[in-house]
Design a protein around this motif. Structure first.
Motif, PDB file in Angstrom:
ATOM      1  N   VAL A   1      33.265  -7.551  43.877  1.00 14.76           N
ATOM      2  CA  VAL A   1      34.322  -7.587  44.871  1.00 14.76           C
ATOM      3  C   VAL A   1      33.833  -6.915  46.156  1.00 14.76           C
ATOM      4  N   VAL A   2      34.146  -7.542  47.283  1.00 12.47           N
ATOM      5  CA  VAL A   2      33.826  -6.920  48.569  1.00 12.47           C
ATOM      6  C   VAL A   2      35.051  -6.969  49.474  1.00 12.47           C
ATOM      7  N   GLY A   3      35.046  -6.098  50.467  1.00 15.89           N
ATOM      8  CA  GLY A   3      36.106  -6.136  51.462  1.00 15.89           C
ATOM      9  C   GLY A   3      35.584  -6.896  52.676  1.00 15.89           C
ATOM     10  N   ALA A   4      36.244  -8.004  53.013  1.00 21.36           N
ATOM     11  CA  ALA A   4      35.820  -8.772  54.183  1.00 21.36           C
ATOM     12  C   ALA A   4      36.840  -8.539  55.292  1.00 21.36           C
ATOM     13  N   SER A   5      36.377  -8.501  56.528  1.00 21.86           N
ATOM     14  CA  SER A   5      37.313  -8.182  57.604  1.00 21.86           C
ATOM     15  C   SER A   5      38.415  -9.236  57.668  1.00 21.86           C
ATOM     16  N   ASP A   6      39.602  -8.759  57.968  1.00 19.01           N
ATOM     17  CA  ASP A   6      40.772  -9.636  57.941  1.00 19.01           C
ATOM     18  C   ASP A   6      41.699  -9.231  59.084  1.00 19.01           C
ATOM     19  N   ASP A   7      42.172 -10.222  59.837  1.00 20.69           N
ATOM     20  CA  ASP A   7      42.967  -9.926  61.028  1.00 20.69           C
ATOM     21  C   ASP A   7      44.243  -9.170  60.721  1.00 20.69           C
ATOM     22  N   THR A   8      44.871  -9.489  59.621  1.00 20.74           N
ATOM     23  CA  THR A   8      46.142  -8.836  59.326  1.00 20.74           C
ATOM     24  C   THR A   8      46.009  -7.547  58.526  1.00 20.74           C
ATOM     25  N   THR A   9      45.163  -7.569  57.496  1.00 21.62           N
ATOM     26  CA  THR A   9      45.149  -6.426  56.590  1.00 21.62           C
ATOM     27  C   THR A   9      43.994  -5.455  56.850  1.00 21.62           C
ATOM     28  N   GLY A  10      43.210  -5.704  57.891  1.00 20.48           N
ATOM     29  CA  GLY A  10      42.040  -4.852  58.135  1.00 20.48           C
ATOM     30  C   GLY A  10      40.877  -5.363  57.326  1.00 20.48           C
ATOM     31  N   GLN A  11      40.976  -5.148  56.016  1.00 17.40           N
ATOM     32  CA  GLN A  11      40.029  -5.782  55.110  1.00 17.40           C
ATOM     33  C   GLN A  11      40.818  -6.547  54.061  1.00 17.40           C
TER      34      GLN A  11
ATOM     35  N   ASP B   1      30.465   3.611  50.091  1.00 17.30           N
ATOM     36  CA  ASP B   1      30.408   2.510  51.059  1.00 17.30           C
ATOM     37  C   ASP B   1      30.974   1.213  50.484  1.00 17.30           C
ATOM     38  N   ASP B   2      31.232   1.187  49.168  1.00 18.19           N
ATOM     39  CA  ASP B   2      31.842   0.003  48.559  1.00 18.19           C
ATOM     40  C   ASP B   2      33.369   0.080  48.541  1.00 18.19           C
ATOM     41  N   VAL B   3      33.902   1.150  49.085  1.00 15.92           N
ATOM     42  CA  VAL B   3      35.361   1.285  49.081  1.00 15.92           C
ATOM     43  C   VAL B   3      35.961   0.387  50.168  1.00 15.92           C
ATOM     44  N   MET B   4      37.086  -0.235  49.848  1.00 14.76           N
ATOM     45  CA  MET B   4      37.728  -1.119  50.820  1.00 14.76           C
ATOM     46  C   MET B   4      39.002  -0.479  51.357  1.00 14.76           C
ATOM     47  N   ASN B   5      39.372  -0.912  52.522  1.00 10.44           N
ATOM     48  CA  ASN B   5      40.625  -0.445  53.077  1.00 10.44           C
ATOM     49  C   ASN B   5      41.512  -1.656  53.350  1.00 10.44           C
ATOM     50  N   VAL B   6      42.469  -1.856  52.467  1.00 10.95           N
ATOM     51  CA  VAL B   6      43.342  -3.023  52.577  1.00 10.95           C
ATOM     52  C   VAL B   6      44.738  -2.544  52.966  1.00 10.95           C
ATOM     53  N   SER B   7      45.161  -2.928  54.139  1.00 12.13           N
ATOM     54  CA  SER B   7      46.465  -2.494  54.664  1.00 12.13           C
ATOM     55  C   SER B   7      46.662  -0.991  54.496  1.00 12.13           C
ATOM     56  N   GLY B   8      45.602  -0.242  54.765  1.00 14.09           N
ATOM     57  CA  GLY B   8      45.734   1.212  54.697  1.00 14.09           C
ATOM     58  C   GLY B   8      45.587   1.806  53.308  1.00 14.09           C
TER      59      GLY B   8
ATOM     60  N   GLN C   1      46.719  -9.209  40.101  1.00 13.09           N
ATOM     61  CA  GLN C   1      48.005  -8.693  40.555  1.00 13.09           C
ATOM     62  C   GLN C   1      48.746  -7.994  39.414  1.00 13.09           C
ATOM     63  N   LYS C   2      48.689  -8.619  38.243  1.00  8.73           N
ATOM     64  CA  LYS C   2      49.382  -8.061  37.093  1.00  8.73           C
ATOM     65  C   LYS C   2      48.705  -6.766  36.621  1.00  8.73           C
ATOM     66  N   GLN C   3      47.402  -6.764  36.605  1.00  8.02           N
ATOM     67  CA  GLN C   3      46.659  -5.602  36.117  1.00  8.02           C
ATOM     68  C   GLN C   3      46.757  -4.411  37.059  1.00  8.02           C
ATOM     69  N   ILE C   4      46.671  -4.655  38.351  1.00 11.59           N
ATOM     70  CA  ILE C   4      46.590  -3.537  39.299  1.00 11.59           C
ATOM     71  C   ILE C   4      47.787  -3.485  40.242  1.00 11.59           C
ATOM     72  N   GLY C   5      48.135  -4.632  40.802  1.00 11.16           N
ATOM     73  CA  GLY C   5      49.244  -4.648  41.750  1.00 11.16           C
ATOM     74  C   GLY C   5      48.962  -5.653  42.850  1.00 11.16           C
ATOM     75  N   ALA C   6      50.011  -5.996  43.581  1.00  9.18           N
ATOM     76  CA  ALA C   6      49.891  -7.046  44.588  1.00  9.18           C
ATOM     77  C   ALA C   6      48.867  -6.688  45.661  1.00  9.18           C
ATOM     78  N   ILE C   7      48.748  -5.407  45.943  1.00 14.68           N
ATOM     79  CA  ILE C   7      47.838  -4.987  47.004  1.00 14.68           C
ATOM     80  C   ILE C   7      46.387  -5.377  46.709  1.00 14.68           C
ATOM     81  N   ALA C   8      46.057  -5.446  45.420  1.00 21.53           N
ATOM     82  CA  ALA C   8      44.671  -5.714  45.024  1.00 21.53           C
ATOM     83  C   ALA C   8      44.387  -7.196  44.792  1.00 21.53           C
ATOM     84  N   LYS C   9      45.408  -8.022  44.943  1.00 28.00           N
ATOM     85  CA  LYS C   9      45.237  -9.454  44.663  1.00 28.00           C
ATOM     86  C   LYS C   9      44.208 -10.046  45.633  1.00 28.00           C
ATOM     87  N   PRO C  10      43.138 -10.657  45.106  1.00 26.48           N
ATOM     88  CA  PRO C  10      42.106 -11.161  46.010  1.00 26.48           C
ATOM     89  C   PRO C  10      42.633 -12.252  46.941  1.00 26.48           C
ATOM     90  N   ARG C  11      42.212 -12.169  48.201  1.00 26.74           N
ATOM     91  CA  ARG C  11      42.552 -13.234  49.141  1.00 26.74           C
ATOM     92  C   ARG C  11      41.802 -14.496  48.735  1.00 26.74           C
TER      93      ARG C  11
END
Ligand code: 6R9
Length: 663
Positions: A558-568, A528-535, A600-610
């Protein structure tokens, strides 16, 4: 959909040569256990003393309801105390107890412990406790707590230990759910340098339990702090229920004939929070549980009972306190430390002072504690002699690679193996962990299932994932210390753990995991702690580890918060190391951007916190798990939900005040 497998870890630590040569468990154990799992566990059962030997090792005729060592009889208390006295170990220290007030210490030998357990068993019998009755225990970390648990086990009266930090409501619902008619408590305990009351919460809980249909007949009270308590004497003729422990236990006879109970006789019920609804009463029974905990304690910690001094810092209100402070270690006849208080009372070096004083050799704690010590700085443990420590353990959450390295270097002098042990209240025993004499260490990985244990990482459809991929952690074969059911709720038991992979007969652990390129296991936190960011499915754990790898960060959630563009979107809450703060206690302006780039450097741009929020504390349960649900409320600008299972319920206020002040 599988989890994105993004981070990499290249560091490796071989087992120290001497440890490997003298290790209790060698490589061959894996294969031997896999060849004949039941024979392997039967062999482990021989480390205990049984009344009658079992007829069958495992009865799995009616899955998922397992029975282990059927036909066998055993007494857990006898195995944890009496037999060591009978084997000439009566004068050996079982417990170096350390109270929170300095110089408030007690050493109990195995003989002392046996006498106390017998006295308490006799006293409980006098009070009307019979085999099968449930007893609630709401005590601080004092020797009487261990004595009370073992006295219950001796009588075959299942105990349910409720963490002393929990509220009257939590205690009441547990008393009512398992139908306890006796509560064992204390006037209070010491916490952060001051006495903190327990008895008033029990008085309140007894009233609330009555409203829920459960009458508590007796409240047995240990005098610990000497503070004033309300009192309605049990034998006072006014329908009261309170009895002082010292009045009935101290004068009781120190001998008691233990009955050998059926191997499947209930040993205890431990409540653990479910994702929704009321807490689940995890039921553990006697024979298999004792086999599973004593074997794994011996194997994972490479226990040398004659020379080791062991310390597990867990509270007894958590399953770790049950399996690796009470039942496993005492069945193995170890000398151990039990400490009552908090790590920073009266100073931040208290734990290390205790390690030095008692010459602790094996130390077992949680990542949350390690990250707290990182925050306080390495110069604190450096003041103490920790050179006797030869093994370090971690439990409760994934250990971030940086925290692992800090632990190994700062506490372990850079040479001591770290065992990252994955398990649950439900599993009763450690399931996935390195073996210190066999497995090389890989920071952040729990490596692989122990001998006799079968685990896998599977897809939604239940297919094993290839190396390099993520999925859901499952246990594919029964194991001796497994939960037998949920107290009074067989349906919920089947539903929660066995329905998801009913076709395959797998136990669903509720954790995400991945196999790395070598096939080693990485735990990624609750699904339940898994996030879905842009798929992309991202694990909170990996992003947290990336943040913690920054030298200015001590802890991150870290949590996934709802986001209009990326889902979370990724929202991070970060605690800085004390050395990173400016003179006025605030964070430097450009730090947040620096941290975002670091991820971003450690994991990638997709994981960069908003968004990254610097906070003074994180909300945690008693076992040190971050309650991300509450942080998600903050990130999504909702009112914060139920905080009753937090170890410190004021933390959320601290966070919201800090964030609204904008500093
Ligand atoms: C023993 C205990 C169980 C959950 C479990 C998992 C997490 C525990 C871990 C770990 C990664 C480890 N967990 N140990 N995650 N690595 N070494 O903690 O029991 O309180 O029931 O919690 O804790 O998510 O599912 P419990």
């Amino acid at each position: 959909m599988t989890l994105s497998n993004l981070s990499r870890e290249e560091r490796r630590f071989e087992p120290p040569r001497e440890l490997a040569e003298n290790a209790n468990v060698k490589e061959e154990a894996y294969e031997r256990a896999a060849r004949d799992r039941e024979a392997f566990w039967a062999e482990q059962a021989d480390r205990l003393d049984w009344g009658r030997t079992w007829d069958r090792v495992l009865d799995w005729d009616n899955p998922p309801f397992a029975k282990w060592f059927t036909g066998g009889t055993i007494n857990a208390a006898y195995n944890c105390v009496d037999r060591h006295v009978e084997n000439g170990q009566g004068d050996k220290v079982a417990i170096h107890w350390v109270g929170e007030p300095e110089d408030d210490t007690r050493d109990l030998t195995y003989r002392d412990l046996k006498d106390e357990v017998c006295r308490a068993a006799n006293a409980l019998t006098e009070l009307g406790v019979k085999k099968g009755d449930r007893v609630a225990i709401y005590l601080p970390m004092i020797p009487e707590t261990v004595v009370a648990m073992l006295a219950c086990a001796r009588l075959g009266a299942p105990h349910t230990v409720v963490f002393g930090g929990f509220s009257a409501d939590a205690l009441a619902s547990r008393i009512a759910d398992c139908g306890a008619k006796v509560v064992i408590t204390a006037d209070g305990g010491y916490r952060r340098g001051a006495p903190s009351a327990l008895k008033p919460a029990v008085d309140e809980a007894v009233g609330k339990a009555r409203e829920q249909g459960q009458e508590v007949e007796t409240v047995l009270v240990v005098r610990r702090t000497g503070q004033d308590v309300e009192w309605t004497a049990k034998h006072g003729g006014d329908g009261g229920r309170d009895v002082w422990w010292h009045d009935v236990v101290d004068s009781a006879f120190p001998e008691h004939e233990p009955e050998m109970h059926d191997a499947e006789h209930p040993l205890y019920v431990m409540y653990t929070s479910g994702t929704t609804g009321k807490p689940k009463g995890i039921l553990h029974t006697t024979g298999g549980y004792l086999v599973g905990t004593s074997y794994t304690h011996w194997a994972v910690f490479d226990l040398k009972a004659d020379t080791d001094v062991y310390w597990c810092t867990a509270d007894v209100g958590w399953v770790t306190g049950h399996s690796y402070m009470v039942y496993g270690p005492l069945a193995n006849g170890v000398t151990q430390v039990v400490y009552e208080g908090t790590p920073d009372t009266p100073h931040k070096g208290r734990w290390w002072e205790i390690c030095e004083k008692y010459g602790v050799t094996i130390f077992y704690t949680a990542p949350t504690a390690i990250r707290t010590f990182m925050k306080w700085g390495a110069d604190i443990p450096a003041k103490f002699d920790l050179s006797k420590i030869r093994l370090l353990g971690s439990v409760g959450e994934p250990i971030n690679p940086e925290a692992y390295i800090w632990y190994r270097d700062t506490i372990g002098g850079g040479k001591v193996p770290v065992v990252d042990t994955w398990w649950q209240t439900e599993t009763g025993q450690i399931m996935i962990s390195p073996l210190p004499g066999v497995t090389h260490g890989k920071p952040g990985s729990a490596m692989k299932a122990l001998p006799g244990v079968a685990a896998d990482v599977v897809t939604d459809a239940g297919e094993s994932v290839p190396d390099g991929s993520g999925g859901y952690l499952v246990l594919t074969e029964p194991w001796p210390a497994m939960l037998r059911t949920l107290w009074g709720d067989d349906e919920r038991f089947k539903d929660t753990y066995w329905s998801r992979y009913a076709d395959q007969g797998f136990y669903f652990a509720g954790d995400g995991a991945k196999k790395d390129e070598d096939g080693d296991l990485w735990m990624l936190g609750r699904v339940d702690d898994v996030m879905n960011v842009s798929g992309h499915r991202l694990s909170t754990t990996e992003i947290e580890s990336a943040l913690v790898s920054h030298p200015k960060v001590a802890e991150a959630a870290v949590v996934g918060a709802s986001d209009d563009t990326t889902g979370q979107a990724v929202c991070a809450f970060v605690i800085l190391r004390e050395s990173a703060l400016q003179g006025d206690g605030t964070a430097p302006d450009d730090l947040i951007e620096e941290l975002r780039k670091h991820v971003q450097k450690q994991i990638g741009a997709i994981a960069k916190p908003r968004q990254i929020m610097i906070v003074p504390e994180l909300p945690k349960t008693r076992s040190g798990k971050i309650m991300r649900r509450l942080l998600k409320d903050v990130a999504e600008h909702r009112d914060v939900g139920d905080v009753t299972t937090l170890a410190d319920s004021t933390v959320m206020e601290l966070i919201t005040t800090k964030l609204s002040s904008g500093k």
